[in-house]
Design an enzyme around this catalytic site. Structure first.
Site, PDB file in Angstrom:
ATOM      1  N   GLU A   1     -13.272  16.897  13.717  1.00  9.13           N
ATOM      2  CA  GLU A   1     -13.128  16.227  15.000  1.00  9.13           C
ATOM      3  C   GLU A   1     -11.892  14.991  14.743  1.00  9.13           C
ATOM      4  O   GLU A   1     -11.882  14.511  13.599  1.00  9.13           O
ATOM      5  CB  GLU A   1     -14.298  15.509  15.261  1.00  9.13           C
ATOM      6  CG  GLU A   1     -15.174  14.705  14.346  1.00  9.13           C
ATOM      7  CD  GLU A   1     -16.329  14.037  14.920  1.00  9.13           C
ATOM      8  OE1 GLU A   1     -16.836  14.551  15.819  1.00  9.13           O
ATOM      9  OE2 GLU A   1     -16.621  12.928  14.388  1.00  9.13           O
ATOM     10  N   CYS A   2     -11.044  15.086  15.735  1.00  8.27           N
ATOM     11  CA  CYS A   2     -10.092  14.150  15.602  1.00  8.27           C
ATOM     12  C   CYS A   2      -9.025  14.244  14.357  1.00  8.27           C
ATOM     13  O   CYS A   2      -8.263  15.369  14.455  1.00  8.27           O
ATOM     14  CB  CYS A   2     -10.370  12.769  15.799  1.00  8.27           C
ATOM     15  SG  CYS A   2      -8.994  11.661  16.613  1.00  8.27           S
ATOM     16  N   GLY A   3      -9.049  13.603  13.547  1.00 11.33           N
ATOM     17  CA  GLY A   3      -8.339  13.576  12.255  1.00 11.33           C
ATOM     18  C   GLY A   3      -8.687  14.695  11.535  1.00 11.33           C
ATOM     19  O   GLY A   3      -7.552  15.293  10.984  1.00 11.33           O
TER      20      GLY A   3
ATOM     21  N   TYR B   1      -9.516  17.666  12.821  1.00 15.79           N
ATOM     22  CA  TYR B   1      -9.319  18.633  13.461  1.00 15.79           C
ATOM     23  C   TYR B   1      -7.807  18.929  13.287  1.00 15.79           C
ATOM     24  O   TYR B   1      -7.277  19.987  13.144  1.00 15.79           O
ATOM     25  CB  TYR B   1      -9.552  18.312  15.111  1.00 15.79           C
ATOM     26  CG  TYR B   1      -9.003  19.234  16.009  1.00 15.79           C
ATOM     27  CD1 TYR B   1      -9.341  20.515  15.985  1.00 15.79           C
ATOM     28  CD2 TYR B   1      -8.067  18.820  17.237  1.00 15.79           C
ATOM     29  CE1 TYR B   1      -8.861  21.532  16.888  1.00 15.79           C
ATOM     30  CE2 TYR B   1      -7.806  19.940  18.130  1.00 15.79           C
ATOM     31  CZ  TYR B   1      -8.059  20.934  18.121  1.00 15.79           C
ATOM     32  OH  TYR B   1      -7.385  22.044  18.873  1.00 15.79           O
TER      33      TYR B   1
ATOM     34  N   SER C   1     -12.397  19.711  17.560  1.00 16.63           N
ATOM     35  CA  SER C   1     -11.312  19.070  18.704  1.00 16.63           C
ATOM     36  C   SER C   1     -11.084  17.574  18.388  1.00 16.63           C
ATOM     37  O   SER C   1     -11.421  16.876  17.583  1.00 16.63           O
ATOM     38  CB  SER C   1     -12.166  19.262  20.092  1.00 16.63           C
ATOM     39  OG  SER C   1     -13.201  18.274  19.988  1.00 16.63           O
TER      40      SER C   1
END
Length: 447
Positions: A339-341, A343, A439
């Site tokens: 998730e985020c970083g 991802y 994501s």
């Protein structure tokens, strides 16, 4: 929430009023005096809780009245406060600020819990006007209890006295607990997502002790503690939690043994999430991609949380053991969630702020860039487009998005469909490729 969970909320009229440093100083000062205080942060935040954990030398949890149900908040607060004197919860933004639809504010949490509020007011550039601000906040909602005030960034003894006199005249029943002078000793370094992480602050212990020294001189700590007992349950609670579920995870575990990336590049994982997985019987092991470590080969799932991969992209690109371990896991169909970083790290490449491209893991068809930054910020509801370990296709998770990355390319099967707190459809989001998915969405709880 039951009145048996004692607590207090440290809030402010606006962001950048100094409530974080005041909260840290209070936690350290009270901890040094032998008080066992449970620390909490309102809303979605990874950075401030790490500082609070350092200040009280214990875990800090997040309590999010937008993303979590009253029962979830109740269970987390009750578990976290067990064996402690009371819970001190730092607010988020201004007291009445929340999601774009108006829900999820610090005031909402205080009303739900029945906790008194101490308002930290930045009084720089004003005197009697500060009393008007305090009065407005104290009377804005009748389901909360603003029980005390801390004046922050006071310029002089005369400045302090003018405000104290105005408060005594117009707000005789609202105590001013103290006045904190402007000081360079109460400033923490910042970067694009907020404060520089606690683990990167070399002099953090010195800072916390110095801040506690200042606060101990400027604030009546005994009067603040007394507010907890005097005001417990006074606020009018508009919501009740029925059957608290203190050990139930707010999101189902990713696997039976989850390897979690944890270091300066992957520091953004919520304690309530991992603790909930542990309570459900999941084994959690940690590994450091920056130290070129591979995930535990015995795991059946891997979690790459958010953080700052853009600041460590060169090191991550050169981490051959980490890369080999991740590719081996993907080939064995081990579930891998980023998730985020995390991802961005699963993608093909990441362009840093200088414009240099760094090769990432290549497990998802994704290219991201920080060369042209764009802020993405807000609460999100994600509806899964496929079955995941978190639940069946169509299930909804609540969380948030907070990053400056630009997506250069994102090709393939989307993971979910994203909406804002106001219900605005943002369209497909994230990617799925075999057992690898992710994501920019930071998950907090099941919707």
């Amino acid at each position: 929430m039951p009145d048996t969970i004692p607590g207090i909320v440290i809030a402010a009229p606006a962001s950048n009023s100094g409530k974080t440093v005041i909260t840290l100083a209070l936690l350290r000062a009270l901890t040094r005096k032998g008080h066992k205080i449970a620390a909490a942060k309102t809303g979605p935040d990874y950075i401030d809780p790490a500082f609070q954990a350092a200040a009280c030398r214990d875990t800090c949890i997040n309590l999010d009245p937008w993303a979590m149900t009253p029962d979830q908040i109740n269970g987390l607060a009750r578990d976290h406060t067990h064996g402690k004197a009371f819970l001190m919860c730092e607010g988020v933004m201004g007291l009445f600020d929340g999601a774009a639809n108006g829900d999820g504010s610090t005031a909402d949490l205080a009303a739900l819990a029945g906790w008194p509020i101490v308002l930290v007011v930045d009084v720089k550039g004003q005197s009697a006007s500060a009393a008007a601000v305090i009065s407005g906040f104290a009377k804005f909602r009748d389901d909360i209890n603003v029980a005390g005030v801390i004046l922050n960034r006071v310029g002089s003894d005369r400045h302090k006295q003018m405000i104290v006199d105005a408060c005594a005249k117009h707000l005789p029943d609202l105590p001013v607990l103290g006045a904190v002078r402007r000081s360079e000793d109460l400033i923490l370094p910042e970067r694009h997502l907020g404060l520089v992480q606690a683990g990167e602050h070399a002099e953090l212990e010195t800072f916390l002790d110095r801040a506690a020294d200042i606060i101990s001189e400027d604030i009546d700590l005994d009067a603040l503690i007394a507010l907890v007992g005097e005001n417990a349950g006074k606020a009018k609670k508009t919501k009740k939690s029925a059957n608290p579920m203190p050990t139930a995870p707010v999101i189902a575990p990713l696997g039976r043994h989850v390897a979690v990336a944890r270091d300066a590049a992957f520091a953004f994982s919520y304690p309530h999430l991992l603790d909930g997985w542990r309570a459900a019987g999941t084994k959690i092991s940690f590994f450091s991609p920056l130290a070129n470590e591979a995930p535990n080969p015995d795991c059946d799932a891997i979690y790459l949380p958010g953080g700052y991969p853009e600041l460590h992209a060169k090191t991550l690109a050169a981490a051959k053991v980490f890369r080999a371990g991740m590719h081996d896991a993907a080939q064995r169909n081990i579930l891998i969630y980023g998730e985020c970083g995390g991802y961005m790290t699963l993608g093909n490449g990441l362009v840093d702020a200088s414009g240099t491209r760094h090769e990432m893991l290549g497990l998802l068809p994704l290219e991201t860039s920080f060369a042209n930054r764009r802020l993405h910020l807000g609460y999100r509801e994600a509806q899964m487009g496929i079955p995941t370990p978190f639940g069946p296709e169509g299930m909804k998770l609540r969380g948030h998005e907070f990053h400056y990355a630009t997506t250069l390319s994102e090709d393939g099967m989307p993971l979910c469909r994203m909406k804002t707190a106001t219900g605005l459809d943002l369209g497909p989001a994230g990617l799925v490729d075999g057992s690898v998915f992710g994501s920019f969405f930071h998950m907090i709880a099941e919707s």
